[in-house]
Design an enzyme around this catalytic site. Structure first.
Site, PDB file in Angstrom:
ATOM      1  N   LYS A  13      65.632 -21.013  42.314  1.00  0.00           N
ATOM      2  CA  LYS A  13      66.742 -20.380  41.758  1.00  0.00           C
ATOM      3  C   LYS A  13      66.753 -18.847  42.348  1.00  0.00           C
ATOM      4  O   LYS A  13      67.560 -18.269  42.847  1.00  0.00           O
ATOM      5  CB  LYS A  13      66.804 -20.215  40.283  1.00  0.00           C
ATOM      6  CG  LYS A  13      66.820 -21.334  39.428  1.00  0.00           C
ATOM      7  CD  LYS A  13      66.848 -21.429  38.021  1.00  0.00           C
ATOM      8  CE  LYS A  13      65.388 -21.134  37.442  1.00  0.00           C
ATOM      9  NZ  LYS A  13      64.185 -22.033  37.609  1.00  0.00           N
ATOM     10  N   ARG A  88      69.088 -21.159  29.014  1.00  0.00           N
ATOM     11  CA  ARG A  88      68.016 -22.238  28.859  1.00  0.00           C
ATOM     12  C   ARG A  88      68.062 -23.271  27.675  1.00  0.00           C
ATOM     13  O   ARG A  88      67.305 -24.019  27.778  1.00  0.00           O
ATOM     14  CB  ARG A  88      66.784 -21.427  28.972  1.00  0.00           C
ATOM     15  CG  ARG A  88      66.085 -21.381  30.364  1.00  0.00           C
ATOM     16  CD  ARG A  88      64.839 -20.691  30.230  1.00  0.00           C
ATOM     17  NE  ARG A  88      63.747 -21.151  31.401  1.00  0.00           N
ATOM     18  CZ  ARG A  88      63.652 -20.488  32.241  1.00  0.00           C
ATOM     19  NH1 ARG A  88      64.252 -19.304  32.833  1.00  0.00           N
ATOM     20  NH2 ARG A  88      62.632 -20.849  33.305  1.00  0.00           N
ATOM     21  N   ARG A 127      52.916 -20.793  45.244  1.00  0.00           N
ATOM     22  CA  ARG A 127      53.746 -19.629  45.134  1.00  0.00           C
ATOM     23  C   ARG A 127      52.964 -18.362  45.111  1.00  0.00           C
ATOM     24  O   ARG A 127      52.075 -18.375  44.206  1.00  0.00           O
ATOM     25  CB  ARG A 127      54.891 -19.599  44.137  1.00  0.00           C
ATOM     26  CG  ARG A 127      55.705 -18.384  43.707  1.00  0.00           C
ATOM     27  CD  ARG A 127      56.831 -18.567  43.220  1.00  0.00           C
ATOM     28  NE  ARG A 127      56.521 -18.804  41.856  1.00  0.00           N
ATOM     29  CZ  ARG A 127      57.300 -18.938  40.833  1.00  0.00           C
ATOM     30  NH1 ARG A 127      58.761 -18.823  41.162  1.00  0.00           N
ATOM     31  NH2 ARG A 127      57.047 -19.136  39.371  1.00  0.00           N
ATOM     32  N   ARG A 160      51.464 -15.791  39.977  1.00  0.00           N
ATOM     33  CA  ARG A 160      52.060 -15.371  38.685  1.00  0.00           C
ATOM     34  C   ARG A 160      51.051 -16.159  37.641  1.00  0.00           C
ATOM     35  O   ARG A 160      50.585 -17.062  37.940  1.00  0.00           O
ATOM     36  CB  ARG A 160      53.371 -16.104  38.456  1.00  0.00           C
ATOM     37  CG  ARG A 160      54.488 -14.915  38.494  1.00  0.00           C
ATOM     38  CD  ARG A 160      55.780 -15.354  38.678  1.00  0.00           C
ATOM     39  NE  ARG A 160      56.312 -16.350  37.447  1.00  0.00           N
ATOM     40  CZ  ARG A 160      57.332 -16.819  37.382  1.00  0.00           C
ATOM     41  NH1 ARG A 160      58.483 -16.681  38.378  1.00  0.00           N
ATOM     42  NH2 ARG A 160      57.658 -17.936  36.408  1.00  0.00           N
ATOM     43  N   ARG A 171      55.739 -26.069  31.578  1.00  0.00           N
ATOM     44  CA  ARG A 171      57.164 -25.637  31.828  1.00  0.00           C
ATOM     45  C   ARG A 171      58.431 -26.758  32.134  1.00  0.00           C
ATOM     46  O   ARG A 171      59.420 -26.395  31.726  1.00  0.00           O
ATOM     47  CB  ARG A 171      56.985 -24.525  32.802  1.00  0.00           C
ATOM     48  CG  ARG A 171      56.496 -23.191  32.347  1.00  0.00           C
ATOM     49  CD  ARG A 171      56.021 -22.385  33.407  1.00  0.00           C
ATOM     50  NE  ARG A 171      57.057 -21.941  34.308  1.00  0.00           N
ATOM     51  CZ  ARG A 171      56.661 -21.566  35.699  1.00  0.00           C
ATOM     52  NH1 ARG A 171      55.559 -21.608  36.076  1.00  0.00           N
ATOM     53  NH2 ARG A 171      57.757 -21.231  36.222  1.00  0.00           N
TER      54      ARG A 171
HETATM   55  P1  AP5 Z   1      61.566 -19.780  43.393  1.00  0.00           P
HETATM   56  O1  AP5 Z   1      62.656 -19.228  44.057  1.00  0.00           O
HETATM   57  O2  AP5 Z   1      60.541 -18.651  42.876  1.00  0.00           O
HETATM   58  O3  AP5 Z   1      61.794 -20.650  42.323  1.00  0.00           O
HETATM   59  P2  AP5 Z   1      62.444 -20.602  40.931  1.00  0.00           P
HETATM   60  O4  AP5 Z   1      63.366 -21.629  40.560  1.00  0.00           O
HETATM   61  O5  AP5 Z   1      62.990 -19.131  40.696  1.00  0.00           O
HETATM   62  O6  AP5 Z   1      61.174 -20.377  39.856  1.00  0.00           O
HETATM   63  P3  AP5 Z   1      60.729 -19.727  38.703  1.00  0.00           P
HETATM   64  O7  AP5 Z   1      59.306 -20.228  38.413  1.00  0.00           O
HETATM   65  O8  AP5 Z   1      60.596 -18.284  38.654  1.00  0.00           O
HETATM   66  O9  AP5 Z   1      61.668 -20.190  37.326  1.00  0.00           O
HETATM   67  P4  AP5 Z   1      61.348 -20.574  36.188  1.00  0.00           P
HETATM   68  O10 AP5 Z   1      62.734 -20.804  35.495  1.00  0.00           O
HETATM   69  O11 AP5 Z   1      60.131 -21.183  35.469  1.00  0.00           O
HETATM   70  O12 AP5 Z   1      60.605 -18.849  35.736  1.00  0.00           O
HETATM   71  P5  AP5 Z   1      61.416 -17.766  35.185  1.00  0.00           P
HETATM   72  O13 AP5 Z   1      60.826 -16.509  35.732  1.00  0.00           O
HETATM   73  O14 AP5 Z   1      63.058 -17.717  35.034  1.00  0.00           O
HETATM   74  O15 AP5 Z   1      60.725 -20.555  44.431  1.00  0.00           O
HETATM   75  C1  AP5 Z   1      59.468 -21.429  43.933  1.00  0.00           C
HETATM   76  C2  AP5 Z   1      58.486 -21.700  45.170  1.00  0.00           C
HETATM   77  O16 AP5 Z   1      59.207 -22.682  46.001  1.00  0.00           O
HETATM   78  C3  AP5 Z   1      58.197 -20.437  46.117  1.00  0.00           C
HETATM   79  O17 AP5 Z   1      56.879 -20.340  46.650  1.00  0.00           O
HETATM   80  C4  AP5 Z   1      59.396 -20.540  47.170  1.00  0.00           C
HETATM   81  O18 AP5 Z   1      58.849 -19.985  48.401  1.00  0.00           O
HETATM   82  C5  AP5 Z   1      59.348 -22.155  47.369  1.00  0.00           C
HETATM   83  N1  AP5 Z   1      60.912 -22.672  47.645  1.00  0.00           N
HETATM   84  C6  AP5 Z   1      62.090 -22.335  47.334  1.00  0.00           C
HETATM   85  N2  AP5 Z   1      62.853 -22.830  47.813  1.00  0.00           N
HETATM   86  C7  AP5 Z   1      62.447 -23.860  48.625  1.00  0.00           C
HETATM   87  C8  AP5 Z   1      62.999 -24.680  49.434  1.00  0.00           C
HETATM   88  N3  AP5 Z   1      64.184 -24.941  49.714  1.00  0.00           N
HETATM   89  N4  AP5 Z   1      62.233 -25.480  50.349  1.00  0.00           N
HETATM   90  C9  AP5 Z   1      60.940 -24.970  50.324  1.00  0.00           C
HETATM   91  N5  AP5 Z   1      60.325 -24.342  49.374  1.00  0.00           N
HETATM   92  C10 AP5 Z   1      61.180 -23.667  48.711  1.00  0.00           C
HETATM   93  O19 AP5 Z   1      60.770 -17.726  33.615  1.00  0.00           O
HETATM   94  C11 AP5 Z   1      59.220 -17.429  33.345  1.00  0.00           C
HETATM   95  C12 AP5 Z   1      59.356 -17.756  31.527  1.00  0.00           C
HETATM   96  O20 AP5 Z   1      60.149 -16.634  31.129  1.00  0.00           O
HETATM   97  C13 AP5 Z   1      59.623 -18.908  31.088  1.00  0.00           C
HETATM   98  O21 AP5 Z   1      58.619 -19.909  31.371  1.00  0.00           O
HETATM   99  C14 AP5 Z   1      60.065 -18.528  29.599  1.00  0.00           C
HETATM  100  O22 AP5 Z   1      58.846 -18.415  28.861  1.00  0.00           O
HETATM  101  C15 AP5 Z   1      60.588 -17.172  29.882  1.00  0.00           C
HETATM  102  N6  AP5 Z   1      61.983 -17.135  29.925  1.00  0.00           N
HETATM  103  C16 AP5 Z   1      62.850 -16.844  30.865  1.00  0.00           C
HETATM  104  N7  AP5 Z   1      63.996 -16.975  30.926  1.00  0.00           N
HETATM  105  C17 AP5 Z   1      64.134 -17.493  29.638  1.00  0.00           C
HETATM  106  C18 AP5 Z   1      65.172 -17.716  28.718  1.00  0.00           C
HETATM  107  N8  AP5 Z   1      66.625 -17.625  29.187  1.00  0.00           N
HETATM  108  N9  AP5 Z   1      64.887 -18.112  27.463  1.00  0.00           N
HETATM  109  C19 AP5 Z   1      63.587 -18.246  27.008  1.00  0.00           C
HETATM  110  N10 AP5 Z   1      62.436 -17.866  27.826  1.00  0.00           N
HETATM  111  C20 AP5 Z   1      62.899 -17.627  29.057  1.00  0.00           C
END
Ligand code: AP5
Length: 215
Positions: A13, A88, A127, A160, A171
């Site tokens: 994302k 979410r 990552r 992270r 997760r």
């Molecule tokens: P990346 O682009 O970082 O992936 P992402 O989908 O953004 O992953 P996140 O881990 O950030 O998502 P998440 O939803 O778990 O975490 P968030 O921070 O929102 O890419 C990942 C890796 O893959 C990278 O190394 C990249 O280089 C590689 N990659 C990407 N695209 C690629 C491709 N096409 N080909 C090859 N490699 C690729 O949330 C963290 C925590 O916050 C949650 O667990 C929760 O506790 C809390 N939280 C956040 N939002 C909420 C909510 N709305 N409600 C409740 N709790 C919440």
């Protein structure tokens, strides 16, 4: 442009949002980044959220909804936005519907980034992110030129806290249980656009451009 980027942890994302931003300078609103900012600043919200995040669980809906109610009213969001990591849960999606209707705004699309769990585990264990500017790296596919140092701002590049395998698995199970129902929710509203998350870092941008050309 007003879109939601929906997808499992590690679906890409944040990576897709970076490509879209380069072409369409709309606000990139990531609830994960907002929460990590609060954790770093040691605010009350951050102190409460940290335990949930470290355990791979969702932060309670009321906290997230209140945070987003403020964020969507900020000046930059008026021109358009990409929501990354929100909503979410069904409760968050219903709250978002109410917020948008109050602001008299409509969503253009909800992008569902499709990926399997094993690919996610591989991606997230490798990552790395810049502590300072948030630039995303990958030790296999996109390492920083100098280990541990951000190419963009010179900040420290780290893993992270929630990118350890057991937390990633938690997760993923939370995603399947609480977030995946949003696929039907938005499909029923006619907003869902499915994209293969292994299809390259600008896969979503390409689909959005196609949609625009066909409109
Ligand atoms: P990346 O682009 O970082 O992936 P992402 O989908 O953004 O992953 P996140 O881990 O950030 O998502 P998440 O939803 O778990 O975490 P968030 O921070 O929102 O890419 C990942 C890796 O893959 C990278 O190394 C990249 O280089 C590689 N990659 C990407 N695209 C690629 C491709 N096409 N080909 C090859 N490699 C690729 O949330 C963290 C925590 O916050 C949650 O667990 C929760 O506790 C809390 N939280 C956040 N939002 C909420 C909510 N709305 N409600 C409740 N709790 C919440």
């Amino acid at each position: 442009m007003r879109i939601i980027l929906l997808g499992a942890p590690g679906a890409g994302k944040g990576t897709q949002a970076d490509s879209i931003k380069a072409k369409y300078p709309v606000a990139h609103i990531s609830t994960g980044d907002m929460l990590r900012f609060h954790v770093k600043q040691e605010t009350e919200l951050g102190k409460n959220a940290k335990a949930y995040m470290d355990a791979g669980k969702l932060v309670p809906d009321d906290v997230i909804i209140a945070m987003m109610e403020h964020r969507l009213q900020e000046e930059d969001a008026k021109e358009g936005f990409m929501l990354d990591g929100f909503p979410r849960t069904i409760a968050q999606a219903e709250a978002l519907d109410a917020m948008l209707s109050k602001l008299q705004l409509k969503l253009d699309a909800v992008v569902n980034l499709m990926i399997d769990d094993d690919t996610v585990v591989g991606r997230l264990t490798s990552r790395r992110v810049c502590r300072q500017c948030g630039e995303i790296y990958n030790t296999v596919l996109k390492p920083s030129s100098k280990e541990g140092v951000c190419d963009k701002c010179g900040g420290e590049v780290v893993q992270r806290d929630d990118d350890k395998e057991e937390v990633i698995r938690k997760r993923l199970s939370v995603f399947h249980e609480q977030t995946a129902p949003l696929i039907d929710y938005y499909s029923n509203q006619g907003l869902l656009v499915a994209v293969d998350a292994t299809g390259g870092k600008d896969a979503v941008l390409k689909i959005l451009e196609q949609k625009k050309a066909n409109a």
